[in-house]
Structures are given as structure tokens and as C-alpha cells.
Design an enzyme around this catalytic site. Structure first.
Site, PDB file in Angstrom:
ATOM      1  N   ASP A  10      -4.296  -6.673  -4.045  1.00 44.64           N
ATOM      2  CA  ASP A  10      -4.532  -6.515  -2.609  1.00 44.64           C
ATOM      3  C   ASP A  10      -4.447  -7.864  -1.892  1.00 44.64           C
ATOM      4  O   ASP A  10      -4.213  -8.899  -2.524  1.00 44.64           O
ATOM      5  CB  ASP A  10      -5.904  -5.839  -2.415  1.00 44.64           C
ATOM      6  N   ASP A  61      -3.230   1.317   5.063  1.00 42.66           N
ATOM      7  CA  ASP A  61      -3.674   2.402   4.188  1.00 42.66           C
ATOM      8  C   ASP A  61      -3.352   3.791   4.755  1.00 42.66           C
ATOM      9  O   ASP A  61      -3.427   4.026   5.952  1.00 42.66           O
ATOM     10  CB  ASP A  61      -5.190   2.318   3.965  1.00 42.66           C
TER      11      ASP A  61
END
Ligand SMILES: *[C@@H]1O[C@H](CO)[C@@H](O)[C@H](O)[C@H]1NC(C)=O
Ligand SMILES: *[C@@H]1O[C@H](CO)[C@@H](O)[C@H](O)[C@H]1NC(C)=O
Ligand SMILES: *[C@@H]1O[C@H](CO)[C@@H](O)[C@H](O)[C@H]1NC(C)=O
Ligand SMILES: *[C@@H]1O[C@H](CO)[C@@H](O)[C@H](O)[C@H]1NC(C)=O
Ligand SMILES: *[C@@H]1O[C@H](CO)[C@@H](O)[C@H](O)[C@H]1NC(C)=O
Ligand SMILES: *[C@@H]1O[C@H](CO)[C@@H](O)[C@H](O)[C@H]1NC(C)=O
Ligand SMILES: *[C@@H]1O[C@H](CO)[C@@H](O)[C@H](O)[C@H]1NC(C)=O
Length: 454
Positions: free
Chosen positions: A151, A250
């Protein structure tokens, strides 16, 4: 038109270190499961093992799903081991430790994935890997990890990119609009990059390459999944750094968000091929309030775009019908084709003119070549049922190939036999009709007739 032109002209593809593994890992989109969409930070080794057992019980392993991935929140939040500096599994939620979990997952014939981040802390605030790349890669390898999702949260000021790349989707500081997929000046919190800027020299690329090099230094194949939300124009360098890269922020279990990502990715499919895949984010099939039509359109397009297919739901609560969607043999075969690396692409828009950027109403007619035939999809993004006509003469892969083909309906499995000209279907709102179009049907008489016409 502007957008398409822009992407083709300015994207400089770098291919110095493509992550090609001799064992074939990373050539095709990854298939598996991940804890985040179902459990967020409420993740435990029991939930991971339940998912692993259900992959086997439900036949998903046999269908090709192999990775069982732990997302954020698996480690001791307070910090690293004071002596070794290693990341430590949370002793309450992962009492057996990751290596033991890996052993149990491997014993089921599956593989295990883990999560970290290229900043000072992960997105949920746990210790992350910036500056610890070699140590963490060695730890993951020692634990027998097979996959790393990496990430991009909590990047310290001295590592922030000089420029900002346009990812045309709403965020708190800028809700839109994005005319034709471009970012107006109000979007940027840092200056946009000059037209010929080479993003492979960016700080973001360097942070990801540091982990790539650390992983490659291990005596273990670890698939590298980049997760930086499409920032830093990752598509232009991701193929040299990892096996897949996210192209958006997301996903959520919300139909509007799923369609928004479909629209975004439909303009970026030229960076999808063997060894490198746009990641449209993990599946929400089974989550939220999606209808059957929405569940299967979501799955069909993620498979057709050759995104990694990472299931994100509690498998022990999944309805039988949706297990069937996730095991759809035609879509999985297309996604995992060993011969044709490219994705399906739009060949006609539908409600809107060709190449119209529209977050609620993307391209409707798609096709792609595979070993099993030409996959053709017709999507209905509108609020009521629509009659959809797929004409062989419009499908690029079939054009000029004949008038009649062997056709299978990918949802019912029905063999429609030899079909001339095309198919027509009334498609419910948000549903997708899908067909595998196989061999041309050439009875000797029609063949003769055609010849006589010449
Ligand atoms: C968006 O693209 C379409 C089709 O190319 C064009 O007609 C339209 O003018 C463009 N709109 C903007 C705001 O640039
Ligand atoms: C790297 O980060 C620093 C601090 O933000 C910045 O000054 C520098 O320009 C960045 N380098 C690149 C190539 O973006
Ligand atoms: C690398 O791993 C393989 C298989 O796990 C093992 O047989 C081999 O000895 C290892 N090589 C080194 C240099 O550690
Ligand atoms: C990514 O790199 C691999 C290996 O070099 C290559 O086969 C593939 O075509 C590349 N993908 C794209 C989209 O360029
Ligand atoms: C589709 O998935 C949702 C959860 O997202 C579930 O509630 C719904 O029942 C599913 N639809 C069908 C008919 O399987
Ligand atoms: C699902 O939820 C979203 C937002 O939470 C809402 O806008 C939508 O109408 C709901 N859809 C259905 C089919 O209930
Ligand atoms: C998107 O397309 C739909 C269908 O054509 C249309 O109704 C809608 O107004 C479009 N949205 C925008 C923002 O142009």
C-alpha cells in the site's frame, strides 16, 4: 477522443526489470481471496483459515483460486520487535504466528499473501516498511509468504512526489467533475507533471522499487501487488516493478462505485498483458446490497478486463448462486488464458457516443480473443431493461470471419448451436449478457454458395 489520444501519446512504458519468474508466477492475473472487503481490521487467523477451507470446500480452489491474503492490521500495532526490528504478528488475533498459518494454508494446496506499505505506517496505522524493505522481505520469505500487497499510505514529507498525476475520480478535496476524464486545475494539490515527465524517476517509483529489489533478493517467489491508487502514473512503470497495480482508489460494495471503476479502466486497457495487469481492486461480489445482476456484471467485467480476481467476502456465508458466479468457467478461462494476454475491450459504447467518459454509463459492448473463442459481453448500465443486439459484423475479432458461429451463453451454459448474424437479448437493468463465440459454422453448401457469389 482527447483522452485516448493523450494516453497513447504520453505513456512511456518502461520494461527494464519486468518481473518474469521462471515458475510462471505473475504471468496471469492472480486469483484468490483477501480479508479486507469482508472484515477490514477485524481479521484473525481463524477467519483466514475459514476462508482457506471454504476455498477448498466450495470448489473455488479447483476453479483456480489459490491465494489467501491477509490485509492490513495483522501485526502488533505498537511497533516492531525492539531487538530484531522485525514486524510481529499480533499475539491475540494471530496466536499461531504467520509461519504456522502459512504451513496450514500450504498443506491445503493454497498460497498465502500478506500486506505492508511503503510509508511510515500502514493505512490503518500499523508499522510499515519504508526503510525496512530488506528486513521485511526477508521476514516474509522466512515465513514462506507467496504474495505481497503493498500500500501507499503515510508517506513522509521527504518522500512525497514533486508532481501530481491525474486520477480522475472524486476525493474529499475535489468531488469533480472530470470533463472527458481530465483533471481541471482545482484537482491538483501539487503541480501537474510536465507533458514529457518520466514518472519512473519519481519518489513513489523508488519506494516501490526498493521493495521489489528486496523481494527479488530472496530465495522465494513472492508475487508483488502494487496498491497506490493509480497515483504517480503507475501504469507507465508498474510492469517493471510488480505484477499488478491498482488504477483507482478503493472499491466499495456500492454499484455506483463499481461502475465508476469500470469506466475508468475501460480507457486504460493498453497496459494489460502477460506479466502486468491493471488491478480494478478486490471483488465485492457477496457484499453490500448488490443485486444478482450487479454481482455478475461486476464479476464478468473484472474477469474480462483481466484484473486480478481477489474475492472479498465471507465465504462461509456466500449464497450458492454467487459461488456459481465466481466459478463461471468461461469467464475464468478468459481471465486465465495462457495464449492471449490482452483483455476484452469496448467495441461500441451504446447509450453514449464512442469514447464518451461517463462515470455512470460506460461502454456497453465488449469483446476479446481467447483460446476458447471470442468473449462478447453486452452490458446494460441503465435503470430499466434494454434490448441489446450483438452483431458479428461489428465485433472486431469476428469481422470478416463469416456469418455463422457456434455460440454458448456463458451464464446458462446453453449451447445455442450455429448462430447467424448475431444475438439479441432483453438485458435487465445493470445485468450483462455474455457469449462465447467459437468456430465458424461452414456447412459445405453455404461455403459453396459463398464461393459462387464471388
Ligand atoms: C468530450 O469528448 C467529446 C467526444 O470526443 C466531445 O464532443 C466533447 O466536446 C468533449 N467535451 C469536453 C468538455 O471536452
Ligand atoms: C522527492 O521528494 C522531495 C521532497 O518532497 C522532493 O523535493 C523531490 O522533488 C521529490 N523527487 C521527485 C523526483 O519527485
Ligand atoms: C533456495 O530454495 C530452494 C527451495 O526452497 C532450496 O532448495 C535452495 O537450497 C535454496 N537456495 C539457497 C541459496 O538458499
Ligand atoms: C509487461 O512485461 C512483460 C515481460 O517483459 C511483457 O511480456 C508484457 O507485454 C508487458 N506488458 C505490457 C502491457 O507492456
Ligand atoms: C448479490 O450479492 C449480494 C451481496 O452483495 C447479495 O445480498 C445478493 O443476494 C446477491 N444476489 C443474488 C441474487 O445472488
Ligand atoms: C444500495 O445502497 C445504495 C447506497 O447505500 C443505494 O443508493 C441504493 O439505492 C441501494 N440499492 C438497492 C438495490 O437497494
Ligand atoms: C452519462 O450517460 C447517461 C446515459 O447516456 C446520461 O443520462 C447522463 O446524463 C450522462 N452523465 C453525464 C455526467 O454526462
Amino acid at each position: 477522443m482527447f483522452l485516448r489520444f493523450g494516453l497513447i501519446v504520453t505513456l512511456i512504458i518502461h520494461s527494464t526489470h519486468a518481473l518474469v519468474h521462471r515458475d510462471g508466477v505473475g504471468k496471469l492475473p492472480a486469483l484468490g481471496w483477501n480479508s479486507w472487503n469482508a472484515f477490514r481490521c477485524d481479521v484473525t487467523e481463524d477467519k483466514i483459515m475459514t476462508a482457506a477451507h471454504e476455498l477448498v470446500n466450495l470448489g473455488l480452489k479447483d476453479a483456480g483460486y489459490e491465494y489467501v491474503n491477509i490485509d492490513d492490521c495483522w501485526s502488533v500495532e505498537a511497533g516492531r520487535d525492539p531487538i530484531t526490528n522485525q514486524l510481529m504478528p499480533d499475539p491475540i488475533t494471530f496466536p499461531s504466528g504467520i509461519k504456522s498459518l502459512a504451513e496450514q494454508i500450504h498443506a491445503l494446496g493454497l498460497k498465502i499473501g500478506i500486506y505492508s506499505d511503503d510509508g511510515t505506517k500502514t493505512c490503518a496505522g500499523y508499522p510499515a516498511s519504508l526503510g525496512y524493505e530488506s528486513l521485511d522481505a526477508a521476514t516474509f520469505a522466512a515465513w514462506d509468504i507467496d504474495y505481497l500487497k503493498y500500500d501507499d499510505c503515510n508517506v513522509p514529507a521527504e518522500w512525497v512526489d514533486q508532481y501530481e498525476h491525474c486520477v480522475p475520480e472524486p476525493r474529499d478535496s475535489y468531488p469533480g467533475p472530470f470533463p472527458n476524464g481530465t483533471c481541471p486545475s482545482e484537482y491538483y494539490s501539487r503541480p501537474p507533471a510536465p507533458a514529457e515527465y518520466d514518472w519512473s524517476t519519481s519518489n513513489t517509483t523508488q519506494r516501490y522499487n526498493a521493495m521489489r529489489d528486496a523481494l527479488l533478493a530472496q530465495n522465494r517467489t513472492i508475487l508483488f501487488s502494487l496498491c497506490n491508487g493509480g497515483q504517480a502514473e503507475v501504469r507507465s512503470w508498474g510492469n517493471s516493478t510488480g505484477h499488478s497495480w491498482r488504477i483507482s482508489g478503493d472499491i466499495t460494495a456500492n454499484w455506483a462505485r463499481i461502475v465508476e471503476i469500470l469506466n475508468l479502466n475501460s480507457f486504460q486497457l493498453d497496459t494489460v498483458d502477460f506479466w502486468g495487469h491493471n488491478d480494478a481492486d478486490m471483488l465485492e461480489v457477496g457484499n453490500g446490497n448488490l443485486t444478482l445482476e450487479e454481482n455478475r456484471s461486476h464479476f464478468a467485467f473484472w474477469a474480462a478486463m483481466k484484473s486480478p480476481l481477489i474475492i472479498g467476502t465471507a465465504l462461509d456465508e456466500l449464497e450458492e448462486g454467487l459461488v456459481g458466479v465466481l466459478k463461471n468457467r468461461w469467464l475464468l478461462a478468459f481471465n486465465q488464458d495462457e495464449v492471449f494476454g490482452g483483455p476484452a475491450r469496448p467495441y461500441k459504447w451504446g447509450a453514449n457516443l464512442g469514447w464518451t467518459w461517463n462515470r455512470t454509463s460506460p461502454a456497453e459492448y465488449w469483446s476479446g480473443m481467447s483460446v476458447g473463442g471470442v468473449l462478447v459481453l453486452a452490458f446494460n448500465p441503465l435503470g430499466s431493461e434494454e434490448k441489446k443486439e450483438i452483431l458479428w459484423s461489428e465485433v472486431p475479432e469476428l469481422k470478416g470471419g463469416g456469418d455463422s458461429f457456434e455460440v454458448t451463453d456463458i451464464w446458462t451454459g446453453e449451447d445455442l448451436g450455429c448462430v447467424s448474424w448475431g444475438v439479441e437479448r432483453v438485458v435487465p437493468s445493470h445485468d450483462t449478457a455474455g457469449f462465447m463465440v467459437g468456430k465458424e459454422c461452414r456447412s459445405s453448401s453455404t461455403f459453396a454458395d459463398e464461393r459462387q457469389d464471388l
